[in-house]
Design a protein around this motif. Structure first.
Motif, PDB file in Angstrom:
ATOM      1  N   LEU A   1     -22.490  10.625  20.346  1.00 49.55           N
ATOM      2  CA  LEU A   1     -21.775  10.770  21.619  1.00 49.55           C
ATOM      3  C   LEU A   1     -21.106  12.134  21.770  1.00 49.55           C
ATOM      4  CD1 LEU A   1     -20.319   7.173  21.869  1.00 49.55           C
ATOM      5  CD2 LEU A   1     -22.032   8.206  23.376  1.00 49.55           C
ATOM      6  N   LYS A   2     -20.956  12.879  20.691  1.00 47.59           N
ATOM      7  CA  LYS A   2     -20.373  14.222  20.748  1.00 47.59           C
ATOM      8  C   LYS A   2     -21.419  15.292  21.050  1.00 47.59           C
ATOM      9  CE  LYS A   2     -16.788  12.915  17.462  1.00 47.59           C
ATOM     10  NZ  LYS A   2     -16.226  13.128  16.126  1.00 47.59           N
ATOM     11  N   LYS A   3     -22.691  14.936  20.978  1.00 51.11           N
ATOM     12  CA  LYS A   3     -23.791  15.890  21.159  1.00 51.11           C
ATOM     13  C   LYS A   3     -23.969  16.280  22.630  1.00 51.11           C
ATOM     14  CE  LYS A   3     -26.377  14.495  17.062  1.00 51.11           C
ATOM     15  NZ  LYS A   3     -27.646  13.911  16.589  1.00 51.11           N
ATOM     16  N   PRO A   4     -24.722  17.394  22.870  1.00 52.28           N
ATOM     17  CA  PRO A   4     -24.908  17.902  24.235  1.00 52.28           C
ATOM     18  C   PRO A   4     -25.462  16.888  25.243  1.00 52.28           C
ATOM     19  CG  PRO A   4     -25.543  19.581  22.687  1.00 52.28           C
ATOM     20  CD  PRO A   4     -25.268  18.334  21.873  1.00 52.28           C
ATOM     21  N   ALA A   5     -26.322  15.976  24.830  1.00 53.91           N
ATOM     22  CA  ALA A   5     -26.869  14.991  25.775  1.00 53.91           C
ATOM     23  C   ALA A   5     -25.796  14.043  26.292  1.00 53.91           C
ATOM     24  CB  ALA A   5     -27.991  14.193  25.119  1.00 53.91           C
ATOM     25  N   TRP A   6     -24.715  13.917  25.545  1.00 50.65           N
ATOM     26  CA  TRP A   6     -23.651  12.993  25.928  1.00 50.65           C
ATOM     27  C   TRP A   6     -22.431  13.787  26.403  1.00 50.65           C
ATOM     28  CZ3 TRP A   6     -24.602   8.004  26.686  1.00 50.65           C
ATOM     29  CH2 TRP A   6     -25.783   7.499  26.152  1.00 50.65           C
ATOM     30  N   PHE A   7     -21.352  13.812  25.620  1.00 50.43           N
ATOM     31  CA  PHE A   7     -20.123  14.488  26.057  1.00 50.43           C
ATOM     32  C   PHE A   7     -20.116  15.991  25.765  1.00 50.43           C
ATOM     33  CE2 PHE A   7     -18.487  10.118  25.927  1.00 50.43           C
ATOM     34  CZ  PHE A   7     -17.877  10.070  27.169  1.00 50.43           C
ATOM     35  N   ASP A   8     -20.948  16.444  24.839  1.00 49.91           N
ATOM     36  CA  ASP A   8     -20.997  17.865  24.456  1.00 49.91           C
ATOM     37  C   ASP A   8     -19.585  18.378  24.165  1.00 49.91           C
ATOM     38  OD1 ASP A   8     -21.811  20.425  23.888  1.00 49.91           O
ATOM     39  OD2 ASP A   8     -22.502  20.887  25.924  1.00 49.91           O
ATOM     40  N   THR A   9     -18.943  17.729  23.198  1.00 48.65           N
ATOM     41  CA  THR A   9     -17.531  18.019  22.926  1.00 48.65           C
ATOM     42  C   THR A   9     -17.283  19.433  22.396  1.00 48.65           C
ATOM     43  OG1 THR A   9     -17.661  17.032  20.712  1.00 48.65           O
ATOM     44  CG2 THR A   9     -16.986  15.591  22.534  1.00 48.65           C
ATOM     45  N   ALA A  10     -18.305  20.084  21.846  1.00 42.29           N
ATOM     46  CA  ALA A  10     -18.119  21.474  21.401  1.00 42.29           C
ATOM     47  C   ALA A  10     -17.910  22.386  22.602  1.00 42.29           C
ATOM     48  CB  ALA A  10     -19.321  21.932  20.579  1.00 42.29           C
TER      49      ALA A  10
ATOM     50  N   GLN B   1      -8.196  -0.650  35.335  1.00 40.04           N
ATOM     51  CA  GLN B   1      -9.583  -0.551  34.916  1.00 40.04           C
ATOM     52  C   GLN B   1     -10.448  -0.098  36.076  1.00 40.04           C
ATOM     53  OE1 GLN B   1     -10.369  -4.470  33.387  1.00 40.04           O
ATOM     54  NE2 GLN B   1     -11.143  -5.183  35.347  1.00 40.04           N
ATOM     55  N   LEU B   2     -11.548   0.534  35.743  1.00 35.12           N
ATOM     56  CA  LEU B   2     -12.505   0.977  36.738  1.00 35.12           C
ATOM     57  C   LEU B   2     -13.869   1.077  36.093  1.00 35.12           C
ATOM     58  CD1 LEU B   2     -12.508   4.762  37.350  1.00 35.12           C
ATOM     59  CD2 LEU B   2     -10.948   3.779  35.681  1.00 35.12           C
ATOM     60  N   THR B   3     -14.891   1.115  36.905  1.00 35.51           N
ATOM     61  CA  THR B   3     -16.257   1.273  36.423  1.00 35.51           C
ATOM     62  C   THR B   3     -16.787   2.612  36.912  1.00 35.51           C
ATOM     63  OG1 THR B   3     -16.614  -1.118  36.460  1.00 35.51           O
ATOM     64  CG2 THR B   3     -18.575   0.272  36.431  1.00 35.51           C
ATOM     65  N   LEU B   4     -17.320   3.383  35.974  1.00 38.83           N
ATOM     66  CA  LEU B   4     -17.919   4.683  36.276  1.00 38.83           C
ATOM     67  C   LEU B   4     -19.418   4.620  36.038  1.00 38.83           C
ATOM     68  CD1 LEU B   4     -15.515   7.046  34.322  1.00 38.83           C
ATOM     69  CD2 LEU B   4     -15.429   6.485  36.750  1.00 38.83           C
ATOM     70  N   LYS B   5     -20.131   5.488  36.691  1.00 40.89           N
ATOM     71  CA  LYS B   5     -21.552   5.680  36.407  1.00 40.89           C
ATOM     72  C   LYS B   5     -21.666   6.930  35.544  1.00 40.89           C
ATOM     73  CE  LYS B   5     -23.679   3.001  39.883  1.00 40.89           C
ATOM     74  NZ  LYS B   5     -23.867   1.843  39.051  1.00 40.89           N
ATOM     75  N   ARG B   6     -22.190   6.771  34.340  1.00 38.19           N
ATOM     76  CA  ARG B   6     -22.289   7.918  33.432  1.00 38.19           C
ATOM     77  C   ARG B   6     -23.192   8.994  34.007  1.00 38.19           C
ATOM     78  NH1 ARG B   6     -26.895   7.695  30.300  1.00 38.19           N
ATOM     79  NH2 ARG B   6     -27.955   5.690  30.314  1.00 38.19           N
TER      80      ARG B   6
ATOM     81  N   GLU C   1     -33.535  11.555  26.974  1.00 37.96           N
ATOM     82  CA  GLU C   1     -34.089  10.260  26.568  1.00 37.96           C
ATOM     83  C   GLU C   1     -33.117   9.102  26.825  1.00 37.96           C
ATOM     84  OE1 GLU C   1     -34.093   9.389  22.156  1.00 37.96           O
ATOM     85  OE2 GLU C   1     -33.538  11.521  22.096  1.00 37.96           O
ATOM     86  N   TRP C   2     -31.832   9.409  27.001  1.00 40.16           N
ATOM     87  CA  TRP C   2     -30.833   8.368  27.216  1.00 40.16           C
ATOM     88  C   TRP C   2     -30.659   8.024  28.696  1.00 40.16           C
ATOM     89  CZ3 TRP C   2     -29.723   6.013  22.924  1.00 40.16           C
ATOM     90  CH2 TRP C   2     -29.828   6.713  21.732  1.00 40.16           C
ATOM     91  N   ALA C   3     -31.347   8.719  29.572  1.00 36.18           N
ATOM     92  CA  ALA C   3     -31.180   8.493  31.003  1.00 36.18           C
ATOM     93  C   ALA C   3     -31.781   7.169  31.462  1.00 36.18           C
ATOM     94  CB  ALA C   3     -31.802   9.646  31.788  1.00 36.18           C
ATOM     95  N   ASP C   4     -32.583   6.540  30.614  1.00 33.22           N
ATOM     96  CA  ASP C   4     -33.187   5.257  31.007  1.00 33.22           C
ATOM     97  C   ASP C   4     -32.193   4.115  30.835  1.00 33.22           C
ATOM     98  OD1 ASP C   4     -33.056   4.719  28.310  1.00 33.22           O
ATOM     99  OD2 ASP C   4     -35.196   4.875  27.950  1.00 33.22           O
ATOM    100  N   THR C   5     -32.675   2.918  30.742  1.00 29.65           N
ATOM    101  CA  THR C   5     -31.789   1.739  30.715  1.00 29.65           C
ATOM    102  C   THR C   5     -31.415   1.258  29.321  1.00 29.65           C
ATOM    103  OG1 THR C   5     -33.722   0.299  30.885  1.00 29.65           O
ATOM    104  CG2 THR C   5     -32.625   0.944  32.946  1.00 29.65           C
ATOM    105  N   VAL C   6     -31.709   2.025  28.263  1.00 33.09           N
ATOM    106  CA  VAL C   6     -31.297   1.620  26.911  1.00 33.09           C
ATOM    107  C   VAL C   6     -29.774   1.466  26.864  1.00 33.09           C
ATOM    108  CG1 VAL C   6     -31.179   2.339  24.486  1.00 33.09           C
ATOM    109  CG2 VAL C   6     -33.294   2.642  25.784  1.00 33.09           C
ATOM    110  N   VAL C   7     -29.087   2.399  27.498  1.00 33.50           N
ATOM    111  CA  VAL C   7     -27.627   2.340  27.622  1.00 33.50           C
ATOM    112  C   VAL C   7     -27.321   2.191  29.106  1.00 33.50           C
ATOM    113  CG1 VAL C   7     -25.454   3.602  27.304  1.00 33.50           C
ATOM    114  CG2 VAL C   7     -27.270   3.782  25.586  1.00 33.50           C
ATOM    115  N   SER C   8     -26.489   1.226  29.447  1.00 36.21           N
ATOM    116  CA  SER C   8     -26.172   0.986  30.857  1.00 36.21           C
ATOM    117  C   SER C   8     -25.561   2.209  31.517  1.00 36.21           C
ATOM    118  CB  SER C   8     -25.231  -0.209  31.001  1.00 36.21           C
ATOM    119  OG  SER C   8     -23.995   0.054  30.356  1.00 36.21           O
TER     120      SER C   8
END
Length: 189
Positions: free
Chosen positions: A92-101, A154-159, A168-175
């Motif tokens: 989740l820290k990698k560029p495809a996700w949050f890219d925390t660096a 609480q709230l719901t966001l769309k990633r 590769e994570w843009a599909d439905t593997v992760v909601s």
């Protein structure tokens, strides 16, 4: 003869004549981060995953007698994410996700607060992740316990709105829907 009252005088008169109880006029100006929580859930392969952010800092200026003037802010250290195991946390820290660096923080700044009655509020503001800013509306319930204010929301966001989980994570593997829940704790002032 016309009488005019300032806001302070009106509150004093209301308190004096019992129109407004002292419990109704409470200020909260400091978030206790160590007593507060910020969590999220999402679905992966049809299973629900729970996670938290361990490091964040909240700002608050909230007067229950004048909620429309309230301000709230939140700065989240995105590398403090805990999704239940070290492999997920590192992914989740990698560029495809949050890219925390590149983007170490996420922020929320309120732009408007509306009182809905029964200690319920709607806080509208701007959420920024990876330099993408979106307006969000957050329903919040304020509970007061022994001089402590507890702001639950609480709230719901769309990633996908923030380009989190690209490639590769843009599909439905992760909601795409991510449910955010927070509990901000603040002492009365």
């Amino acid at each position: 003869m016309t009488l005019r009252f300032t806001r302070s005088a009106a509150v004093f008169v209301a308190l004096s004549f019992g129109v407004l109880s002292c419990a109704d006029a409470v200020e909260y100006k400091q978030v206790n981060a160590s007593a507060s929580t910020l969590s999220f859930t999402y679905n992966q392969f049809s299973s629900q995953v729970y996670g938290t952010f361990g490091k964040f800092e909240g700002t608050l200026d909230f007067d229950t007698a004048n909620p429309s003037a309230a301000r709230a802010g939140l700065t989240i250290q995105l590398d403090s994410i805990d999704a239940g195991n070290s492999d997920a946390n590192e992914e989740l820290k990698k560029p495809a996700w949050f890219d925390t660096a590149t983007y170490p923080q996420g922020t929320f700044e309120s732009t408007r607060v509306n009182a809905l009655g029964n200690n319920r509020y709607s806080i509208t503001g701007n959420l920024t992740l990876k330099t993408i800013t979106r307006a969000v509306e957050v329903p919040v319930l304020l509970k007061s316990e022994s001089g402590i204010g507890i702001f639950d929301g609480q709230l719901t966001l769309k990633r996908s709105d923030f380009k989190i989980g690209a490639g590769e994570w843009a599909d439905t593997v992760v909601s795409d829907d991510i449910n955010i829940r927070f509990r901000m704790v603040a002492p009365q002032q």
